[in-house]
Design a protein around this motif. Structure first.
Motif, PDB file in Angstrom:
ATOM      1  N   UNK A   1       0.560  -0.893  -0.479  1.00 49.66           N
ATOM      2  CA  UNK A   1      -0.029   0.066  -0.086  1.00 49.66           C
ATOM      3  C   UNK A   1       0.753   1.001   0.141  1.00 49.66           C
ATOM      4  N   UNK A   2       2.299   1.356  -0.527  1.00 50.86           N
ATOM      5  CA  UNK A   2       3.119   2.360  -0.080  1.00 50.86           C
ATOM      6  C   UNK A   2       2.285   3.414  -1.232  1.00 50.86           C
ATOM      7  N   UNK A   3       2.144   3.165  -2.258  1.00 45.75           N
ATOM      8  CA  UNK A   3       1.378   4.282  -3.839  1.00 45.75           C
ATOM      9  C   UNK A   3       0.818   4.735  -2.413  1.00 45.75           C
ATOM     10  N   UNK A   4      -0.259   4.287  -2.131  1.00 47.98           N
ATOM     11  CA  UNK A   4      -1.898   5.051  -1.334  1.00 47.98           C
ATOM     12  C   UNK A   4      -1.340   5.844   0.081  1.00 47.98           C
ATOM     13  N   UNK A   5      -0.300   5.150   1.148  1.00 43.56           N
ATOM     14  CA  UNK A   5      -0.280   6.096   1.912  1.00 43.56           C
ATOM     15  C   UNK A   5       0.812   7.048   1.337  1.00 43.56           C
ATOM     16  N   UNK A   6       1.594   7.006   0.547  1.00 38.45           N
ATOM     17  CA  UNK A   6       2.279   8.648  -0.476  1.00 38.45           C
ATOM     18  C   UNK A   6       1.830   9.435  -0.346  1.00 38.45           C
ATOM     19  N   UNK A   7       0.403   9.791  -1.021  1.00 36.44           N
ATOM     20  CA  UNK A   7      -0.074  10.613  -1.005  1.00 36.44           C
ATOM     21  C   UNK A   7      -1.622  10.711  -0.555  1.00 36.44           C
ATOM     22  N   UNK A   8      -1.622  10.097   0.545  1.00 35.08           N
ATOM     23  CA  UNK A   8      -2.868  10.378   1.626  1.00 35.08           C
ATOM     24  C   UNK A   8      -2.436  11.549   1.994  1.00 35.08           C
ATOM     25  N   UNK A   9      -2.114  12.501   2.757  1.00 33.45           N
ATOM     26  CA  UNK A   9      -1.543  13.804   3.507  1.00 33.45           C
ATOM     27  C   UNK A   9      -2.118  15.064   1.966  1.00 33.45           C
ATOM     28  N   UNK A  10      -1.441  14.699   0.857  1.00 32.94           N
ATOM     29  CA  UNK A  10      -1.776  15.712  -0.003  1.00 32.94           C
ATOM     30  C   UNK A  10      -2.748  15.590  -1.150  1.00 32.94           C
ATOM     31  N   UNK A  11      -3.708  14.623  -0.616  1.00 27.15           N
ATOM     32  CA  UNK A  11      -5.271  14.126  -1.365  1.00 27.15           C
ATOM     33  C   UNK A  11      -6.339  15.643  -1.021  1.00 27.15           C
ATOM     34  N   UNK A  12      -6.551  15.425   0.639  1.00 33.69           N
ATOM     35  CA  UNK A  12      -7.221  16.810   0.910  1.00 33.69           C
ATOM     36  C   UNK A  12      -7.254  18.498   0.244  1.00 33.69           C
ATOM     37  N   UNK A  13      -5.541  18.641   0.784  1.00 36.46           N
ATOM     38  CA  UNK A  13      -4.727  20.258   0.100  1.00 36.46           C
ATOM     39  C   UNK A  13      -5.402  20.155  -1.506  1.00 36.46           C
ATOM     40  N   UNK A  14      -4.569  18.997  -1.995  1.00 36.30           N
ATOM     41  CA  UNK A  14      -5.021  18.917  -3.430  1.00 36.30           C
ATOM     42  C   UNK A  14      -6.261  19.462  -4.382  1.00 36.30           C
ATOM     43  N   UNK A  15      -7.200  19.271  -3.314  1.00 36.73           N
ATOM     44  CA  UNK A  15      -8.526  19.405  -3.694  1.00 36.73           C
ATOM     45  C   UNK A  15      -9.051  20.975  -3.519  1.00 36.73           C
ATOM     46  N   UNK A  16      -7.982  21.040  -2.471  1.00 41.11           N
ATOM     47  CA  UNK A  16      -8.349  22.417  -1.985  1.00 41.11           C
ATOM     48  C   UNK A  16      -7.737  23.233  -2.453  1.00 41.11           C
ATOM     49  N   UNK A  17      -6.767  22.973  -3.443  1.00 38.79           N
ATOM     50  CA  UNK A  17      -6.018  23.667  -4.490  1.00 38.79           C
ATOM     51  C   UNK A  17      -6.689  23.601  -5.678  1.00 38.79           C
ATOM     52  N   UNK A  18      -7.089  22.702  -6.447  1.00 39.73           N
ATOM     53  CA  UNK A  18      -8.827  23.059  -7.441  1.00 39.73           C
ATOM     54  C   UNK A  18      -9.083  23.407  -7.163  1.00 39.73           C
ATOM     55  N   UNK A  19      -9.957  23.911  -5.775  1.00 39.80           N
ATOM     56  CA  UNK A  19     -10.988  24.659  -5.478  1.00 39.80           C
ATOM     57  C   UNK A  19     -12.325  23.879  -6.266  1.00 39.80           C
ATOM     58  N   UNK A  20     -12.442  23.299  -5.836  1.00 40.86           N
ATOM     59  CA  UNK A  20     -13.286  21.984  -5.146  1.00 40.86           C
ATOM     60  C   UNK A  20     -14.021  22.018  -3.717  1.00 40.86           C
ATOM     61  N   UNK A  21     -15.469  22.500  -3.980  1.00 40.88           N
ATOM     62  CA  UNK A  21     -16.149  22.978  -2.861  1.00 40.88           C
ATOM     63  C   UNK A  21     -16.527  21.884  -1.629  1.00 40.88           C
ATOM     64  N   UNK A  22     -15.963  21.707  -0.783  1.00 40.50           N
ATOM     65  CA  UNK A  22     -16.432  20.358   0.401  1.00 40.50           C
ATOM     66  C   UNK A  22     -17.489  19.585   0.570  1.00 40.50           C
ATOM     67  N   UNK A  23     -19.021  20.731  -0.418  1.00 43.39           N
ATOM     68  CA  UNK A  23     -20.161  19.673  -0.379  1.00 43.39           C
ATOM     69  C   UNK A  23     -20.041  19.012  -1.258  1.00 43.39           C
ATOM     70  N   UNK A  24     -19.319  19.502  -2.642  1.00 41.78           N
ATOM     71  CA  UNK A  24     -18.715  18.394  -3.853  1.00 41.78           C
ATOM     72  C   UNK A  24     -17.853  17.381  -3.610  1.00 41.78           C
ATOM     73  N   UNK A  25     -16.615  17.861  -2.524  1.00 42.79           N
ATOM     74  CA  UNK A  25     -15.952  16.470  -2.400  1.00 42.79           C
ATOM     75  C   UNK A  25     -16.880  15.423  -1.284  1.00 42.79           C
TER      76      UNK A  25
END
Length: 462
Positions: free
Chosen positions: A266-290
């Motif tokens: 699961x190394x690939x999944x662990x590695x991306x984990x902490x950046x997933x939500x900051x990534x969505x925020x940078x994409x300007x995706x609304x919390x409700x949409x996510x």
């Protein structure tokens, strides 16, 4: 008639027997315990990253704070405690149940404490409370894994309990990845964390209704009796014994190969984990949409992945399923790079009311891949423990699973920031996701090597 054809009716009958067993009380309890086990995981991990990003905490700090999850790599220590140390006051519940109860209280208290802090001014206190929650969560998982394996009447029920645990865990991820975003948008992060910490009470109720696995309890009581006469040998047996037994049972070379495969799985999944939500925020995706996408797209596809993974383990065997999961994971993770290049609202299929965005399609496939691979790995690891050492040996396996990912993912924020030099932030995120996906390649190779090294495990178990 071939042997395979002759076995088919028997396999179908046994699958029907397993489905009939869904009404067993301990299966329902395992579902609730899975929920309790899953609740803290994202709250001290990826979801915490969204809260910190909302409060303007730097990516480097968000990545580093994911090291709170390092408590999970010491699960073999918690396992030795769970296997050998009877707890006062609540000890009459039995070794497994008493440890589950205490660890749930600790995890819930840590989450509530997090909700009572302000990351902008009390980041240190937030980290301290997160560590308390993480220790409780890791110990809870260790005790629950042991209860799940030891309480099963046979291999079929073990598979059923594993599926129930995975479903409960997955439902907890829905609550802590999707629903929580909509709750936090309306109530704020602090109150939301307090509510979720209090929700650990559902697991406490399940523990009080559960029964202690008698055979395993007797085995541990015998070891406790021996410990009273030979304390030094008891310490050796509690900490070193499970490791020696594991390596002797499987052979030193095979055991090392097993642990290496689990470590990279699961190394690939662990590695991306902490950046997933900051990534969505940078994409300007609304919390409700996510939240809604995770809830109504990610959730059903995740459950589908669990169901397909369980079926494949039953029908094709653990090793073939393990290889398929190793292939699916990096594909799903690498696909997120498309969002960095095309934007979060990029329409993959434009057909009026039936249009599907790339974010929705990628979330669906990623959820299926993670659900499938998660069941595949848990089903495989559950076959590798010995009675009397269940908690410690399974904790050894899960520690091997977690240590590389939970160590390396702390650098994820620094990697994104370093990739940003000369590029936009979204381009840096896209490259980061491709890098994370590439980390899945060693797992594929190791799974194939492991399958060839133990060909008997390729045969369907039913």
């Amino acid at each position: 008639m071939t042997a395979t054809a002759a076995e088919s009716p028997r396999r179908r009958r046994r699958m029907i027997d397993v489905l009939k067993a869904l009404g067993r009380p301990r299966v329902s309890l395992m579902l609730v315990l899975g929920l309790s086990s899953g609740l803290p995981f994202m709250l001290i991990g990826n979801t915490l990253g969204f809260w910190l990003a909302d409060d303007g905490i730097a990516l480097v700090a968000i990545g580093a704070l994911s090291w709170v999850g390092l408590t999970y790599i010491f699960k073999f220590v918690w396992g030795a405690m769970v296997d050998r140390i009877p707890l006062p006051l609540v000890g009459r519940l039995g070794r497994r149940r008493s440890w589950m109860l205490v660890s749930q209280v600790v995890a819930g208290a840590g989450l509530i404490g997090m909700g009572l802090t302000d990351p902008k001014t009390q980041l240190g206190w937030l980290v301290a409370c997160a560590i308390v929650a993480a220790v409780g969560a890791a110990t809870q998982d260790t005790a629950m894994d042991a209860w799940r394996i030891e309480t099963a009447a046979d291999a079929d029920e073990l598979g059923l309990l594993t599926a129930a645990y995975s479903l409960g865990y997955r439902f907890a991820l829905i609550l802590t990845e999707a629903v929580i975003l909509m709750v936090a948008k309306r109530l704020g992060w602090p109150i939301t964390y307090v509510i979720y910490g209090a929700a650990m009470a559902v697991g406490i109720a399940a523990v009080l209704l559960a029964k202690e696995p008698a055979a395993a309890d007797a085995a541990m009581e015998a070891k406790t009796h021996d410990a009273a006469r030979h304390p030094a040998l008891a310490v050796y047996d509690a900490v070193i014994g499970p490791f020696i037994t594991f390596f002797r049972t499987h052979g030193w070379a095979m055991a090392a190969l097993m642990l290496s495969t689990i470590t990279f799985y699961h190394l690939c999944d662990y590695m991306r984990g902490p950046m997933s939500n900051p990534y969505y925020k940078a994409l300007a995706i609304d919390k409700d949409t996510i939240g809604l996408t995770r809830l109504f797209i990610g959730t059903p596809w995740g459950f589908l992945g669990i169901a397909v993974g369980g079926f494949c383990s039953l029908r094709f065997g653990n090793m073939r399923t393990l290889i398929m999961g190793a292939v699916l994971q990096p594909i799903g993770i690498g696909a997120f790079a498309l969002l960095g290049w095309h934007g979060g609202d990029y329409e993959l299929i434009d057909a009026g009311p039936l249009s599907v965005s790339a974010f929705q399609a990628i979330m669906a496939f990623d959820s299926l891949a993670i659900g499938f691979s998660g069941v595949a790995l848990v089903a495989y690891m559950s076959t590798l423990t010995s009675l009397g050492y269940t908690a410690t040996q399974y904790a050894l396996l899960t520690s091997a699973l977690a240590w590389t990912g939970k160590t390396l993912k702390g650098f994820s924020g620094a990697i994104v920031e370093s990739l940003q030099h000369g590029r936009s932030l979204l381009e840096a995120y896209a490259l980061f996701y491709l890098l994370a996906a590439a980390l899945g390649l060693p797992a594929i190779v190791l799974c194939i090597v492991l399958a060839r090294a133990q060909p008997k495990r390729l045969s369907p178990s039913l």
